[in-house]
Scaffold this motif. Structure first.
Motif, PDB file in Angstrom:
ATOM      1  N   THR A  63      -5.025  15.441   7.070  1.00  0.00           N
ATOM      2  CA  THR A  63      -3.608  15.969   6.665  1.00  0.00           C
ATOM      3  C   THR A  63      -2.831  17.064   6.245  1.00  0.00           C
ATOM      4  O   THR A  63      -2.135  17.447   6.545  1.00  0.00           O
ATOM      5  CB  THR A  63      -3.295  14.852   5.099  1.00  0.00           C
ATOM      6  N   ASP A 100      -8.308   5.560   6.319  1.00  0.00           N
ATOM      7  CA  ASP A 100      -9.703   3.764   6.521  1.00  0.00           C
ATOM      8  C   ASP A 100     -10.597   4.264   7.559  1.00  0.00           C
ATOM      9  O   ASP A 100     -11.894   3.874   7.352  1.00  0.00           O
ATOM     10  CB  ASP A 100      -8.476   2.872   6.142  1.00  0.00           C
ATOM     11  N   PHE A 128      -2.236   7.259  -4.492  1.00  0.00           N
ATOM     12  CA  PHE A 128      -3.664   7.735  -3.352  1.00  0.00           C
ATOM     13  C   PHE A 128      -4.069   8.082  -4.162  1.00  0.00           C
ATOM     14  O   PHE A 128      -5.199   7.971  -3.972  1.00  0.00           O
ATOM     15  CB  PHE A 128      -2.707   8.967  -3.001  1.00  0.00           C
ATOM     16  N   PHE A 173       1.746  11.475   2.101  1.00  0.00           N
ATOM     17  CA  PHE A 173       1.706  11.660   3.651  1.00  0.00           C
ATOM     18  C   PHE A 173       3.140  12.457   3.734  1.00  0.00           C
ATOM     19  O   PHE A 173       3.141  12.734   4.960  1.00  0.00           O
ATOM     20  CB  PHE A 173       1.625  10.186   4.067  1.00  0.00           C
ATOM     21  N   LYS A 183      -0.649   5.900   9.665  1.00  0.00           N
ATOM     22  CA  LYS A 183      -1.781   6.627   9.163  1.00  0.00           C
ATOM     23  C   LYS A 183      -2.866   6.790   7.797  1.00  0.00           C
ATOM     24  O   LYS A 183      -4.248   7.274   7.994  1.00  0.00           O
ATOM     25  CB  LYS A 183      -0.926   8.589   8.453  1.00  0.00           C
ATOM     26  N   ILE A 184      -2.894   5.708   6.541  1.00  0.00           N
ATOM     27  CA  ILE A 184      -3.205   5.116   6.435  1.00  0.00           C
ATOM     28  C   ILE A 184      -4.287   4.644   7.224  1.00  0.00           C
ATOM     29  O   ILE A 184      -5.620   4.800   6.908  1.00  0.00           O
ATOM     30  CB  ILE A 184      -2.473   4.395   5.430  1.00  0.00           C
ATOM     31  N   ARG A 185      -4.050   3.616   7.995  1.00  0.00           N
ATOM     32  CA  ARG A 185      -5.152   3.339   9.068  1.00  0.00           C
ATOM     33  C   ARG A 185      -6.263   4.325   9.292  1.00  0.00           C
ATOM     34  O   ARG A 185      -7.501   4.352   9.173  1.00  0.00           O
ATOM     35  CB  ARG A 185      -4.861   2.243   9.631  1.00  0.00           C
ATOM     36  N   ILE A 222       0.878  -1.393   0.159  1.00  0.00           N
ATOM     37  CA  ILE A 222      -0.306  -0.336  -0.565  1.00  0.00           C
ATOM     38  C   ILE A 222       1.226   1.286   0.051  1.00  0.00           C
ATOM     39  O   ILE A 222       0.516   2.179  -0.734  1.00  0.00           O
ATOM     40  CB  ILE A 222      -0.298   0.832   1.624  1.00  0.00           C
ATOM     41  N   PHE A 223       1.888   1.454   0.448  1.00  0.00           N
ATOM     42  CA  PHE A 223       3.207   2.364   0.091  1.00  0.00           C
ATOM     43  C   PHE A 223       3.498   2.638  -0.388  1.00  0.00           C
ATOM     44  O   PHE A 223       3.497   4.034  -1.384  1.00  0.00           O
ATOM     45  CB  PHE A 223       4.394   1.988   1.602  1.00  0.00           C
ATOM     46  N   MET A 239       1.834   3.295   7.999  1.00  0.00           N
ATOM     47  CA  MET A 239       0.565   2.590   8.168  1.00  0.00           C
ATOM     48  C   MET A 239      -0.171   3.028   8.683  1.00  0.00           C
ATOM     49  O   MET A 239      -1.910   3.366   8.686  1.00  0.00           O
ATOM     50  CB  MET A 239       0.801   0.945   8.554  1.00  0.00           C
ATOM     51  N   PHE A 259       1.188   6.938  -1.188  1.00  0.00           N
ATOM     52  CA  PHE A 259       1.158   7.215   0.019  1.00  0.00           C
ATOM     53  C   PHE A 259       1.772   7.850   0.524  1.00  0.00           C
ATOM     54  O   PHE A 259       1.853   8.182   1.523  1.00  0.00           O
ATOM     55  CB  PHE A 259       0.132   5.837   0.527  1.00  0.00           C
ATOM     56  N   ARG A 260       3.200   6.874   0.612  1.00  0.00           N
ATOM     57  CA  ARG A 260       4.691   6.825   1.255  1.00  0.00           C
ATOM     58  C   ARG A 260       5.309   9.263   1.224  1.00  0.00           C
ATOM     59  O   ARG A 260       4.552   9.974   1.863  1.00  0.00           O
ATOM     60  CB  ARG A 260       5.470   6.714   0.707  1.00  0.00           C
TER      61      ARG A 260
END
Length: 116
Positions: free
Chosen positions: A40, A98, A11, A61, A93-95, A6-7, A91, A57-58
């Motif tokens: 963000t 979500d 996006f 963010f 931040k992504i969660r 996912i990283f 991870m 995503f890396r």
């Protein structure tokens, strides 16, 4: 341990899925954008630029102006994982993102989603 894929995912590939999830529950793209900007620190133009540039995503963010200080209040389970217990900062931040989209799709009031 290999890095999570996912990283490196754009996006811009996931963003329409967030919007679709919200819209299926009669929420709007504007509400999704508001949540993303709250988390963000991007303004709408900055968010749009990230989408247009196709950043992963890396990068998304890493270039975010500032993670909201109240993001530490985001708690709960996404995909069977407690977001507050995720050890990898990216991870987590992504969660967080979500989880916020989940709450929107579940009909939660915007004030509660934005931890007010």
């Amino acid at each position: 341990m290999p890095e999570h894929r996912i990283f490196a995912t754009a996006f811009a590939k996931v963003y329409p899925l967030y919007v679709q999830k919200a819209q299926r529950k009669n929420r709007t793209q504007e509400e999704v954008d508001r949540i993303i900007c709250w988390l963000t620190g991007y303004d709408r133009a900055g968010l749009q630029r990230q989408i247009e540039q196709g950043n992963d995503f890396r990068t998304f963010f890493a270039q975010a102006p500032a993670l909201h200080p109240d993001s530490a209040l985001i708690k709960g389970v996404v995909c069977g994982v407690r977001v507050e217990d995720v050890e990898d900062p990216l991870m987590q931040k992504i969660r967080f993102l979500d989880k916020l989209v989940d709450e929107l799709a579940r009909g939660k009031a915007m004030e509660k989603i934005l931890r007010r």
